[in-house]
Enzyme design. Structure first.
Site, short mmCIF file in Angstrom:
data_model
loop_
_atom_site.label_atom_id
_atom_site.label_comp_id
_atom_site.label_asym_id
_atom_site.label_seq_id
_atom_site.Cartn_x
_atom_site.Cartn_y
_atom_site.Cartn_z
N ASP A 300 -47.77 -57.18 28.19
CA ASP A 300 -46.59 -56.34 27.99
C ASP A 300 -45.39 -57.28 27.86
O ASP A 300 -45.11 -58.07 28.76
CB ASP A 300 -46.42 -55.39 29.17
CG ASP A 300 -45.15 -54.58 29.07
OD1 ASP A 300 -44.09 -55.09 29.48
OD2 ASP A 300 -45.21 -53.44 28.56
N CYS A 372 -39.47 -49.94 12.27
CA CYS A 372 -39.89 -49.25 11.05
C CYS A 372 -39.49 -47.78 11.17
O CYS A 372 -40.23 -46.88 10.79
CB CYS A 372 -41.38 -49.41 10.79
SG CYS A 372 -42.46 -48.86 12.14
#
Length: 419
Positions: A300, A372
């Site tokens: 992570d 995106c």
């Protein structure tokens, strides 16, 4: 496998997405469960599955307009949507679509929907133009987007929302990135033409194919000369502009397109992280194919950054989690899976991650915020929030790339660390 069986499998994907599942994951499960599917059958299944999601608004509107009462079974409704997509938007032979859909319907329940399926599909063939025109009278049917999504686009892009909505319903181009260490776009275009293919040069090391082909059909793909990557995604390496010898962190690297591009760009020392170990293997595989090397870790990024004790990085690519609202053409199920509050939720995740990653940037270094997404909360809103909380951050430039005939939708903001 018969067409009716492929229709049945496609109908399963429709139901799964309605239940909240990711379409790519569903298709991957089906391929594992049916290893005997030929390449042609896998391609047909993908076309049907993606096509129904792309035009779900209009298809549902057409189906509802032909029903006197709601269908009691979701599996027959999903099958009807698949067949209607074929009749309305594909080149499949009409008689084959109807006959095979009726055959598939005969296997549902005790076959009591067989006659209804036949009647509805034949009615659509008789009244196609009128039914599609009526479906377009509703905005969801016209734009194949939810009402809240259209409202968000109008608010964020008052001059461009209509073009964005239209772009979402078109098939994405197949765009290639040419490994600058091996060849340029003009050189690879000549290679393509030698193999009976053609394309349009977009940049010194990028081109768009005239017609999509299977990846393994690309000349010199296995040799690492070419990769498939959207033109908008290719802008990340140019924005970050890494140099030889620089320490670079790609914090959310999978599946590895941007990592590979950065290493093609310069002889940098790249660390690639991803929280998903399975997806991180795709990064390694991509880099191996390209003949490039990086240090990779399954972690992570926020947690990794909080305990990192090594030297700071010259450049950090923060391709942060987002709603992916800019890549709807490639993932049309996103239109129906996302909820109005999702952008705010991912923005909160971004905030923590960006704060942690900024600590790893050396003074005089830079970080590229990349998404995106087209939603303001995840892009300009996030940028302004970050600048307000970091006095040592200066935005050199930022831009939203809208989806068009050459690219999907992306957002970039390049931040310099002063002091």
């Amino acid at each position: 496998m018969s067409l009716s069986s492929v229709q049945t499998l496609a109908a399963q994907t429709v139901q799964a997405v309605k239940d909240g599942r990711n379409l790519s994951d569903v298709l991957a499960d089906i391929r594992r469960e049916h290893p005997g599917l030929t390449a042609q059958e896998r391609g047909a299944l993908q076309d049907l599955a993606f096509g129904v999601q792309r035009f779900s608004g209009s298809l549902n509107a057409v189906l509802d307009s032909m029903l006197n009462k709601p269908l009691q079974r979701s599996d027959i409704r999903s099958l009807m949507l698949v067949a209607l997509y074929q009749l309305a938007y594909s080149r499949n032979a009409e008689y084959a679509v109807v006959n095979e859909a009726v055959r598939a319907a005969s296997r549902i329940g005790k076959g009591q929907y067989k006659s209804l399926c036949n009647a509805l599909l034949r009615r659509f063939l008789r009244e196609r133009e009128a039914l599609l025109r009526a479906a377009a009278g509703n905005e969801v049917g016209k734009y194949n987007l939810t009402a809240w999504w259209l409202q968000r686009l109008r608010a964020d892009y008052p001059k461009h929302w209509h073009n964005i909505a239209a772009a979402f319903n078109r098939h994405p181009p197949m765009t290639l990135r040419i490994n600058r260490r091996r060849m340029d776009a003009e050189g690879y275009l000549n290679v393509l033409r030698e193999h009976g293919m053609d394309g349009t040069v977009l940049g010194s090391h990028a081109l768009m194919l005239a017609e999509a082909v299977p990846v393994d059909a690309l000349p010199l793909f296995a040799e690492g000369v070419v990769s498939v990557q959207d033109w908008g995604a290719q802008q990340a390496a140019e924005w970050l502009d890494v140099h030889d010898g620089e320490r670079v962190l790609d914090a959310c690297a999978a599946p590895g397109g941007k990592s590979g591009h950065l290493l093609e760009w310069a002889d940098c020392r790249l660390t690639a992280l991803d929280i998903d170990a399975y997806r991180l293997q795709r990064v390694r595989d991509n880099l191996q194919r390209l003949g490039l090397q990086a240090h990779t870790e399954a972690a992570d990024a926020a947690a990794w950054a909080s305990c990192y004790d090594g030297p700071p990085f010259d450049a950090v690519l923060a391709d942060v989690p987002c709603t992916a609202s800019g890549v709807v053409r490639r993932h049309p199920d996103i239109k129906w899976l996302r909820r109005p509050q999702d952008a705010a939720k991912t923005a909160a995740q971004q905030t923590l991650l960006l704060d942690r990653l900024w600590q790893l940037v050396k003074p005089g270094g830079r970080m590229l915020l990349a998404t995106c997404s087209l939603f303001h909360e995840e892009n300009d809103g996030q940028l302004q929030h970050f600048l307000q909380g970091h006095a040592d951050a200066v935005c050199r430039r930022s831009e939203t790339l809208l989806p068009n005939d050459r690219q999907d939708g992306f957002y970039y903001a390049l931040l310099d660390k002063v002091g």
